[in-house]
Design an enzyme around this catalytic site. Sequence first.
Site, PDB file in Angstrom:
ATOM      1  N   ARG A 173      46.758  27.739  90.840  1.00  0.00           N
ATOM      2  CA  ARG A 173      45.782  28.310  89.907  1.00  0.00           C
ATOM      3  C   ARG A 173      44.494  28.741  90.613  1.00  0.00           C
ATOM      4  O   ARG A 173      43.407  28.697  90.034  1.00  0.00           O
ATOM      5  CB  ARG A 173      45.467  27.312  88.775  1.00  0.00           C
ATOM      6  CG  ARG A 173      46.698  26.884  87.973  1.00  0.00           C
ATOM      7  CD  ARG A 173      47.387  28.075  87.317  1.00  0.00           C
ATOM      8  NE  ARG A 173      48.595  27.683  86.609  1.00  0.00           N
ATOM      9  CZ  ARG A 173      49.833  27.864  87.067  1.00  0.00           C
ATOM     10  NH1 ARG A 173      50.039  28.433  88.237  1.00  0.00           N
ATOM     11  NH2 ARG A 173      50.873  27.496  86.359  1.00  0.00           N
ATOM     12  N   SER A 223      47.064  26.042  78.241  1.00  0.00           N
ATOM     13  CA  SER A 223      46.778  24.724  78.811  1.00  0.00           C
ATOM     14  C   SER A 223      45.297  24.594  79.135  1.00  0.00           C
ATOM     15  O   SER A 223      44.740  25.425  79.854  1.00  0.00           O
ATOM     16  CB  SER A 223      47.605  24.508  80.078  1.00  0.00           C
ATOM     17  OG  SER A 223      48.987  24.495  79.780  1.00  0.00           O
ATOM     18  N   GLU A 298      41.925  23.702  83.620  1.00  0.00           N
ATOM     19  CA  GLU A 298      42.461  25.014  83.993  1.00  0.00           C
ATOM     20  C   GLU A 298      41.658  26.124  83.338  1.00  0.00           C
ATOM     21  O   GLU A 298      41.465  27.195  83.918  1.00  0.00           O
ATOM     22  CB  GLU A 298      43.931  25.112  83.588  1.00  0.00           C
ATOM     23  CG  GLU A 298      44.592  26.409  83.993  1.00  0.00           C
ATOM     24  CD  GLU A 298      46.100  26.375  83.805  1.00  0.00           C
ATOM     25  OE1 GLU A 298      46.661  27.432  83.464  1.00  0.00           O
ATOM     26  OE2 GLU A 298      46.709  25.306  83.990  1.00  0.00           O
TER      27      GLU A 298
END
Length: 332
Positions: A173, A223, A298
């Site tokens: 990420r 998420s 995230e």
Amino acid sequence: MIRVLRMLESMGIPFSLDEPLKDHCTWRIGGPADLFVQPRTDEEVAATVSALCRNDVPWLVIGRGSNLLFDDDGFRGAVLKIGRSLGGFEIREDRITVRAGTWAPCLARASASAGLSGLEHTVGIPGNVGGLIAMNGGSLRRSIGDSVEWVRFLDEDGALKVFSTEECGFSYRRSSFQDGRRVVVEAGLRLKRSTPGDVRSEMEDVLRERRRKFPLGYPNCGSVFSNDPEIFSLWGAPGRVIERCGLKGLRLGDAMVSEKHANFIINLGDAGSSDVIGLVGTIRSVIRDSIGRDIPCEVRYVEPEKGIVPLHEIFRSGDKLRLEKKEQEKRV
């Protein structure tokens, strides 16, 4: 700002003032941006970025806003939206050249029709390819960076440059495009040969699982928390950790931890950024008390004066005091 507005008007680049950012993200949260620009070509993107930098106007880039939490106070600067007019793709053999404004599920389905495997994990992600690359997004423990060969982008001077896979700095990420000064405009992907039937079958499995597990009926950002390798190895995925701490259904205002999947915070109708931030802070605090570790986020937070940062970073800075003051004012 006046000079920037004059340039936009002279070039006919679409823009608006005091644009509600809640209309440009999947969480449906956020106040107004001072300036909201929707360039239609690379040249318009380059001219806009160059003008903003020359005139010291803060700016940031968004796509569909599927991984962003905008503040209720909006953004004191310019927001550039990379939309459908900057989309499109071309498939040749096992390679795809794709524009940043392309909707990720559309690209995934086209790759399936071409019998190319590698993008199955993106079929249910409600974002554009540019944002997906910047976040090195994905699902099922996979990332778009696994398929990227090169990325073409504009720097803050409006110059067009190309990064190889290595220069993109892909990790979990993360990528080199998260510094906020580079605008992804195009990328080259290399996939694997398969059959349309096999790829479509896997995509249907992915979508079926998402419908079963995720609260798709409410505005959300996907998420909220990301996988920390050490936390995952000892206690499991973020959703499982949150559920084990008994936090499913926890609610602040109209923001609630989903009963369906604990790593989702849903907007029940009128949630504000302070509701989400307060809920995230409580979740992190309970988890820290339980396992002795801070769980990272995230989702990215757009601070009104500073721009995009990982949401967890505001809990380690003076921003926390500002947010606590805002929450107190809201209650009053």
